[in-house]
Design a protein around this motif. Structure first.
Motif, PDB file in Angstrom:
ATOM      1  N   ALA A 305       0.938  -0.996  -0.137  1.00  0.00           N
ATOM      2  CA  ALA A 305      -0.227   0.008  -0.249  1.00  0.00           C
ATOM      3  C   ALA A 305       0.976   1.233   0.059  1.00  0.00           C
ATOM      4  O   ALA A 305       0.086   2.634  -0.373  1.00  0.00           O
ATOM      5  CB  ALA A 305      -1.566   0.004   0.976  1.00  0.00           C
ATOM      6  N   GLU A 306       2.262   1.280   0.694  1.00  0.00           N
ATOM      7  CA  GLU A 306       3.403   2.372   0.081  1.00  0.00           C
ATOM      8  C   GLU A 306       3.872   2.518  -1.189  1.00  0.00           C
ATOM      9  O   GLU A 306       4.315   3.757  -0.843  1.00  0.00           O
ATOM     10  CB  GLU A 306       4.145   2.281   1.380  1.00  0.00           C
ATOM     11  N   VAL A 307       3.821   1.581  -2.069  1.00  0.00           N
ATOM     12  CA  VAL A 307       4.095   1.765  -3.321  1.00  0.00           C
ATOM     13  C   VAL A 307       3.124   2.654  -4.081  1.00  0.00           C
ATOM     14  O   VAL A 307       1.913   2.104  -3.997  1.00  0.00           O
ATOM     15  CB  VAL A 307       4.125   0.356  -3.992  1.00  0.00           C
ATOM     16  N   SER A 308       3.861   3.544  -5.413  1.00  0.00           N
ATOM     17  CA  SER A 308       3.081   3.885  -5.631  1.00  0.00           C
ATOM     18  C   SER A 308       2.316   2.738  -7.176  1.00  0.00           C
ATOM     19  O   SER A 308       2.413   2.176  -7.050  1.00  0.00           O
ATOM     20  CB  SER A 308       3.645   4.863  -6.459  1.00  0.00           C
ATOM     21  N   VAL A 309       0.509   3.277  -7.743  1.00  0.00           N
ATOM     22  CA  VAL A 309       0.483   3.118  -8.466  1.00  0.00           C
ATOM     23  C   VAL A 309       1.428   2.733  -9.821  1.00  0.00           C
ATOM     24  O   VAL A 309       2.014   3.842  -9.903  1.00  0.00           O
ATOM     25  CB  VAL A 309      -0.628   3.887  -8.879  1.00  0.00           C
ATOM     26  N   GLY A 310       1.212   1.246  -9.812  1.00  0.00           N
ATOM     27  CA  GLY A 310       2.116   0.653 -11.409  1.00  0.00           C
ATOM     28  C   GLY A 310       3.074   0.630 -10.784  1.00  0.00           C
ATOM     29  O   GLY A 310       4.003  -0.277 -11.757  1.00  0.00           O
ATOM     30  N   SER A 311       3.633   0.547  -9.432  1.00  0.00           N
ATOM     31  CA  SER A 311       4.776   0.098  -8.997  1.00  0.00           C
ATOM     32  C   SER A 311       6.017   0.104  -9.462  1.00  0.00           C
ATOM     33  O   SER A 311       7.001  -0.911  -9.813  1.00  0.00           O
ATOM     34  CB  SER A 311       4.993  -1.965  -9.631  1.00  0.00           C
ATOM     35  N   ASP A 312       5.937   1.558  -9.854  1.00  0.00           N
ATOM     36  CA  ASP A 312       7.472   2.155 -10.017  1.00  0.00           C
ATOM     37  C   ASP A 312       7.714   1.136 -11.662  1.00  0.00           C
ATOM     38  O   ASP A 312       9.137   1.210 -11.499  1.00  0.00           O
ATOM     39  CB  ASP A 312       8.743   2.498  -9.189  1.00  0.00           C
ATOM     40  N   GLY A 313       6.780   0.578 -12.583  1.00  0.00           N
ATOM     41  CA  GLY A 313       7.456   0.330 -13.682  1.00  0.00           C
ATOM     42  C   GLY A 313       7.246  -1.569 -13.500  1.00  0.00           C
ATOM     43  O   GLY A 313       8.207  -2.138 -14.620  1.00  0.00           O
ATOM     44  N   LEU A 314       7.836  -1.968 -12.232  1.00  0.00           N
ATOM     45  CA  LEU A 314       7.476  -3.289 -12.339  1.00  0.00           C
ATOM     46  C   LEU A 314       5.961  -3.896 -12.886  1.00  0.00           C
ATOM     47  O   LEU A 314       5.155  -3.569 -11.969  1.00  0.00           O
ATOM     48  CB  LEU A 314       7.852  -3.857 -10.898  1.00  0.00           C
ATOM     49  N   MET A 316       4.532  -8.001 -14.025  1.00  0.00           N
ATOM     50  CA  MET A 316       4.570  -9.203 -13.842  1.00  0.00           C
ATOM     51  C   MET A 316       3.699 -10.094 -15.352  1.00  0.00           C
ATOM     52  O   MET A 316       3.467  -9.755 -15.190  1.00  0.00           O
ATOM     53  CB  MET A 316       3.936  -9.916 -12.580  1.00  0.00           C
ATOM     54  N   VAL A 317       4.599 -11.201 -16.039  1.00  0.00           N
ATOM     55  CA  VAL A 317       3.711 -12.285 -16.916  1.00  0.00           C
ATOM     56  C   VAL A 317       3.423 -13.077 -15.823  1.00  0.00           C
ATOM     57  O   VAL A 317       4.565 -14.069 -15.172  1.00  0.00           O
ATOM     58  CB  VAL A 317       4.831 -11.971 -17.624  1.00  0.00           C
ATOM     59  N   LEU A 318       1.861 -13.901 -15.800  1.00  0.00           N
ATOM     60  CA  LEU A 318       1.919 -14.554 -14.766  1.00  0.00           C
ATOM     61  C   LEU A 318       1.536 -16.294 -15.334  1.00  0.00           C
ATOM     62  O   LEU A 318       0.504 -16.843 -14.775  1.00  0.00           O
ATOM     63  CB  LEU A 318       0.191 -14.429 -14.495  1.00  0.00           C
ATOM     64  N   ASP A 319       2.787 -16.387 -15.956  1.00  0.00           N
ATOM     65  CA  ASP A 319       2.106 -17.960 -16.556  1.00  0.00           C
ATOM     66  C   ASP A 319       3.283 -19.410 -15.318  1.00  0.00           C
ATOM     67  O   ASP A 319       3.797 -19.518 -15.754  1.00  0.00           O
ATOM     68  CB  ASP A 319       2.969 -17.648 -18.133  1.00  0.00           C
ATOM     69  N   TRP A 320       2.687 -18.807 -14.137  1.00  0.00           N
ATOM     70  CA  TRP A 320       3.433 -19.983 -13.452  1.00  0.00           C
ATOM     71  C   TRP A 320       2.903 -20.936 -13.872  1.00  0.00           C
ATOM     72  O   TRP A 320       3.477 -21.807 -12.797  1.00  0.00           O
ATOM     73  CB  TRP A 320       2.367 -19.149 -11.643  1.00  0.00           C
ATOM     74  N   MET A 333       9.763 -10.786 -14.350  1.00  0.00           N
ATOM     75  CA  MET A 333       8.750 -10.162 -13.654  1.00  0.00           C
ATOM     76  C   MET A 333       9.991  -9.651 -14.701  1.00  0.00           C
ATOM     77  O   MET A 333      11.555  -9.890 -14.500  1.00  0.00           O
ATOM     78  CB  MET A 333       9.699 -10.471 -12.447  1.00  0.00           C
ATOM     79  N   ILE A 334       9.188  -8.143 -14.818  1.00  0.00           N
ATOM     80  CA  ILE A 334      10.290  -7.148 -15.957  1.00  0.00           C
ATOM     81  C   ILE A 334      10.372  -5.658 -14.984  1.00  0.00           C
ATOM     82  O   ILE A 334       8.795  -5.159 -14.189  1.00  0.00           O
ATOM     83  CB  ILE A 334       9.866  -7.256 -17.089  1.00  0.00           C
ATOM     84  N   GLY A 335      11.977  -4.942 -15.848  1.00  0.00           N
ATOM     85  CA  GLY A 335      11.683  -3.721 -15.189  1.00  0.00           C
ATOM     86  C   GLY A 335      11.880  -3.523 -13.230  1.00  0.00           C
ATOM     87  O   GLY A 335      11.499  -2.304 -13.387  1.00  0.00           O
ATOM     88  N   PHE A 336      12.947  -4.731 -13.534  1.00  0.00           N
ATOM     89  CA  PHE A 336      13.467  -4.251 -12.130  1.00  0.00           C
ATOM     90  C   PHE A 336      14.214  -2.683 -11.772  1.00  0.00           C
ATOM     91  O   PHE A 336      15.427  -2.650 -13.256  1.00  0.00           O
ATOM     92  CB  PHE A 336      14.235  -5.062 -10.843  1.00  0.00           C
ATOM     93  N   ASP A 337      14.576  -2.170 -11.046  1.00  0.00           N
ATOM     94  CA  ASP A 337      15.134  -0.867 -10.600  1.00  0.00           C
ATOM     95  C   ASP A 337      16.037  -0.794  -9.319  1.00  0.00           C
ATOM     96  O   ASP A 337      14.808  -1.892  -8.593  1.00  0.00           O
ATOM     97  CB  ASP A 337      15.637   0.013 -11.624  1.00  0.00           C
ATOM     98  N   GLY A 338      17.197  -0.191  -8.737  1.00  0.00           N
ATOM     99  CA  GLY A 338      17.486   0.280  -7.491  1.00  0.00           C
ATOM    100  C   GLY A 338      16.057   0.616  -6.516  1.00  0.00           C
ATOM    101  O   GLY A 338      16.340   0.425  -5.068  1.00  0.00           O
ATOM    102  N   ASP A 458      -0.441  -5.293 -22.274  1.00  0.00           N
ATOM    103  CA  ASP A 458      -1.739  -6.325 -23.418  1.00  0.00           C
ATOM    104  C   ASP A 458      -1.029  -7.204 -23.984  1.00  0.00           C
ATOM    105  O   ASP A 458      -1.346  -7.670 -24.500  1.00  0.00           O
ATOM    106  CB  ASP A 458      -3.196  -5.090 -23.617  1.00  0.00           C
ATOM    107  N   GLY A 459      -0.082  -6.408 -24.586  1.00  0.00           N
ATOM    108  CA  GLY A 459       0.485  -6.638 -25.482  1.00  0.00           C
ATOM    109  C   GLY A 459       1.594  -7.176 -25.102  1.00  0.00           C
ATOM    110  O   GLY A 459       2.509  -7.839 -25.884  1.00  0.00           O
ATOM    111  N   ILE A 460       2.115  -7.692 -24.169  1.00  0.00           N
ATOM    112  CA  ILE A 460       3.610  -8.105 -22.990  1.00  0.00           C
ATOM    113  C   ILE A 460       3.773  -9.288 -23.506  1.00  0.00           C
ATOM    114  O   ILE A 460       5.926  -9.523 -23.862  1.00  0.00           O
ATOM    115  CB  ILE A 460       3.938  -7.330 -21.627  1.00  0.00           C
ATOM    116  N   THR A 461       3.142  -9.920 -24.149  1.00  0.00           N
ATOM    117  CA  THR A 461       3.667 -12.266 -24.126  1.00  0.00           C
ATOM    118  C   THR A 461       4.440 -11.929 -25.879  1.00  0.00           C
ATOM    119  O   THR A 461       4.678 -12.446 -25.844  1.00  0.00           O
ATOM    120  CB  THR A 461       3.022 -12.445 -24.366  1.00  0.00           C
ATOM    121  N   GLU A 462       3.766 -10.703 -26.482  1.00  0.00           N
ATOM    122  CA  GLU A 462       4.303 -10.693 -28.276  1.00  0.00           C
ATOM    123  C   GLU A 462       5.800 -11.030 -28.281  1.00  0.00           C
ATOM    124  O   GLU A 462       6.608 -11.143 -28.912  1.00  0.00           O
ATOM    125  CB  GLU A 462       3.704  -9.682 -29.049  1.00  0.00           C
ATOM    126  N   TYR A 463       6.299 -10.248 -27.440  1.00  0.00           N
ATOM    127  CA  TYR A 463       7.951 -10.100 -27.273  1.00  0.00           C
ATOM    128  C   TYR A 463       8.679 -11.290 -25.971  1.00  0.00           C
ATOM    129  O   TYR A 463       9.430 -11.699 -26.199  1.00  0.00           O
ATOM    130  CB  TYR A 463       7.765  -8.551 -26.690  1.00  0.00           C
TER     131      TYR A 463
END
Length: 476
Positions: A305-314, A316-320, A333-338, A458-463
């Protein structure tokens, strides 16, 4: 007159839950028992160990009845709801001939091969539990979808000989079918001793677990959808006919006879990922949460709840759990930074579930040519205010949760209320037994951010799919 009570059995992928309701749909008491981890004897095989379905119901039943403070004579019936798309092979006496198959097992999507001479009957999970409770060889018609010789249009076993050849299931190996809201049989003395459930109570047929959940959530009308947060997370809407040749709408049996439930595409191992993430954090995190007097999930929600909307660009693709026809798919998981913390990971997981379901629901409503003004969120995940607000913001419409968020148990109770004459019809039962607890209104600024993120998501799995296909050649 004394108050009357109804037992609802809800056995899903992870646990057996047995609840007692009054006739207004209020929970009086409950008992729960976790199912054991699956056996995975080979790639694609997912089996329930030993007699786990029945054992869990026995334990949960005794817990529930120990918590019941009313008069047992005032309990009028039991509604039985079990997980869909499973398969059990039974001996002549109705016991398991071999381990029961989970819905995740590749064999449930294949014709039956009679390689085990001990197998006398082939049933859905509900048929097996019905037999254990009542001794009857009956089952609800509405839990037979997929590779079964079933006539979905007419709610009965097929009249076509080819259907039995194609599925490898001769009619004599199948139980007789009844409609939702009809009595399957009565609890035997042996079943009563094993489960603690009162002997002689009528056991009432329901439907597949998602349809029962839809009924218990009050999901009716063309402008309402229900998102079920389960091990398989999917959305559903009320349907009127068995649509053919659809791409994003999957007609299923409803829990209301001769109606249909429209299913969306979904997320395999959807809410399982919450448990997965909590578990990999280790015992230390549980201890920290316990010291704060809250659960690990609540502590994660506080951090997220302390994290901003959109998780600062992080994102997930959910095909577990990869589908059978695309085994190369994996979670990412895509978009990690410090900046990213544990709270970011958890929030991005919740956002990914909501955004994935928004895409699936959009596909469904576009094909049906309808619009939504409300979504109902059910399942344990709906206990999180953060998750509820994320759903409202991602969908851009009101999100509601009910007083009873374990809606499959309540749906089971509604079927008993009909069978035992408490209410004349399903509409009356829903009006009296289903109540909204609270609602979450979308925040305009968040809606706009999620729209922008979804344009990418919505188009992330194409890549990502081409990369995963290459990696699959290395790690199969």
């Amino acid at each position: 007159m004394s108050e009357k009570y109804i037992i609802g059995i809800d056995e899903g992928s992870q646990s057996a839950k047995i609840l007692i309701f009054d006739t207004k749909g209020r929970i009086v008491c409950e008992g729960k028992e976790a199912l054991r981890p699956y056996n995975l004897p080979k790639v694609g095989y997912v089996e329930h160990p030993d007699d786990d379905w029945w054992t869990a119901i026995c334990v949960a039943g005794k817990k529930c009845m120990a918590n019941f403070k009313g008069d047992v004579k005032d309990i009028i019936g039991i509604g039985l709801c079990t997980i869909r798309y499973c398969r059990a092979y039974l001996k002549e006496d109705g016991t398991l001939a071999q381990p029961a198959l989970s819905w995740m097992d590749v064999r449930v999507a294949q014709p039956y091969e009679h390689t085990n001479g001990d197998v006398k009957y082939i049933v859905a999970s509900s048929g097996y539990i019905t037999h254990r409770l009542t001794g009857e060889r009956k089952d609800t018609v509405a839990n037979y979808e997929g590779v079964w010789p079933i006539d979905i249009d007419n709610w009965r076993w097929s009249d076509e000989e080819e259907a039995y050849k194609t599925t490898g299931m001769p009619r004599e190996m199948l139980f007789d079918l009844v409609m939702p809201g009809e009595i399957l049989g009565y609890v035997t003395k042996a079943a009563s001793l094993a489960t603690g459930l009162p002997e002689g109570l009528p056991v009432v047929a329901t439907s597949n677990d998602k349809a029962v959940e839809g009924l218990g959530s009050g999901c009716v009308g063309e402008t309402t959808a229900c998102v079920s947060l389960g091990t398989y997370t999917a959305a559903m809407m009320e349907g009127k006919e068995n649509l053919k040749n659809t791409k994003a709408v999957w007609p299923k049996f409803s829990c209301i006879p001769n109606k249909y439930l429209y299913d969306s595409n979904g997320i395999r191992r959807g809410m399982w990922m919450i448990s997965w993430f909590k578990d990999i954090l280790g015992e230390g995190y549980e201890i920290v949460a316990k010291n704060k007097g809250i659960s690990p999930e609540e502590l994660l929600s506080e951090e997220a709840a302390e994290v901003s909307v959109g998780s600062d660009g992080l994102v997930m693709v959910l095909d577990w759990l990869a589908p059978v026809d695309a085994q190369y798919k994996k979670g990412m998981m895509i978009g990690f930074d410090g900046r990213h913390t544990r709270g970011h990971i958890y929030r991005s997981l919740l956002e990914a579930v909501a955004m994935t379901m928004k895409r699936h629901v959009n596909d469904m409503t576009d094909e049906l040519k309808v619009g939504l003004d409300k979504i109902i969120i059910t399942g344990g995940g709906s206990n999180s205010d953060l998750f509820m607000q994320i759903f409202a913001d991602v969908f851009g419409i009101k999100a509601v949760r009910n007083e009873v968020n374990g809606a499959a148990g309540l749906g089971s109770a509604i079927c008993v209320a009909i069978a035992c004459g408490v209410y004349e019809n399903f509409d009356e039962a829903i009006e009296n037994m289903v109540r909204i607890k609270d609602e979450f209104i979308p925040k305009d600024e968040n809606v706009e951010i999620y729209k922008r993120i979804s344009e990418v998501y919505d188009g992330i799995t194409e890549y990502t799919d081409p990369l995963l296909k290459q990696m699959h050649k290395v790690f199969k």
